[in-house]
Scaffold this motif. Structure first.
Motif, short mmCIF file in Angstrom:
data_model
loop_
_atom_site.label_atom_id
_atom_site.label_comp_id
_atom_site.label_asym_id
_atom_site.label_seq_id
_atom_site.Cartn_x
_atom_site.Cartn_y
_atom_site.Cartn_z
N ILE A 40 0.69 -1.00 0.11
CA ILE A 40 0.27 -0.04 -0.08
C ILE A 40 0.48 0.92 0.01
CG2 ILE A 40 -1.78 1.31 1.00
CD1 ILE A 40 -2.42 -1.44 0.24
N GLY A 41 0.56 2.72 -0.75
CA GLY A 41 1.30 3.27 -1.26
C GLY A 41 0.46 4.11 -0.17
N ILE A 42 1.53 5.52 0.54
CA ILE A 42 0.68 6.76 1.25
C ILE A 42 2.21 6.61 0.83
CG2 ILE A 42 -0.18 7.59 3.20
CD1 ILE A 42 -0.16 4.79 3.91
N GLY A 43 1.45 9.04 -0.14
CA GLY A 43 1.95 9.92 0.05
C GLY A 43 1.42 10.84 -0.81
N TRP A 44 2.31 12.54 -0.15
CA TRP A 44 1.59 13.66 -0.83
C TRP A 44 1.72 13.71 -2.28
CZ3 TRP A 44 -0.74 16.19 3.06
CH2 TRP A 44 0.12 15.66 4.46
N VAL A 45 0.19 14.73 -2.58
CA VAL A 45 0.52 14.50 -3.89
C VAL A 45 1.50 15.35 -4.45
CG1 VAL A 45 -1.36 15.15 -5.10
CG2 VAL A 45 -2.36 13.50 -3.87
N GLU A 46 1.87 15.21 -5.47
CA GLU A 46 2.48 16.10 -6.39
C GLU A 46 4.29 15.42 -5.63
OE1 GLU A 46 0.71 19.47 -7.49
OE2 GLU A 46 -0.56 18.90 -8.71
N GLN A 47 4.84 15.26 -4.76
CA GLN A 47 5.83 15.12 -4.44
C GLN A 47 6.75 13.39 -4.27
OE1 GLN A 47 5.76 16.43 -0.56
NE2 GLN A 47 4.79 18.10 -0.47
N ASP A 48 7.05 13.80 -4.10
CA ASP A 48 8.47 11.77 -4.55
C ASP A 48 8.33 11.32 -3.88
OD1 ASP A 48 8.27 12.96 -7.49
OD2 ASP A 48 10.92 13.62 -6.92
#
Length: 76
Positions: A40-48
């Motif tokens: 499962i991937g969790i991250g801020w939109v438009e960031q690497d």
């Protein structure tokens, strides 16, 4: 704050109404764990930066979020 789904099937939560708004994306990551299960991937939109967690870790996170939400609802 808003909740939306992008074309790739990710859940987007946050400021989705303007460019450069802070929003969190949650969805399947491109990798798998040692047992071949999807991550499962969790991250801020438009960031690497992307945090990849196992299904078991995602389940524990879900359970903890549910507990926190239930506690907050009971307090308010």
């Amino acid at each position: 704050m808003a909740v939306a789904e992008d074309d790739g099937g990710e859940l987007i939560v946050g400021d989705v109404t303007r460019t450069h708004g802070r929003a969190l994306a949650v969805g399947l990551a491109p990798s798998t764990d040692e047992h071949g299960k999807p991550m499962i991937g969790i991250g801020w939109v438009e960031q690497d930066q992307l945090l990849e967690i196992t299904v078991d870790e995602a389940t524990a996170l879900r359970d903890e979020l549910t507990r926190i939400i239930d506690d907050a609802a009971a307090a308010g």
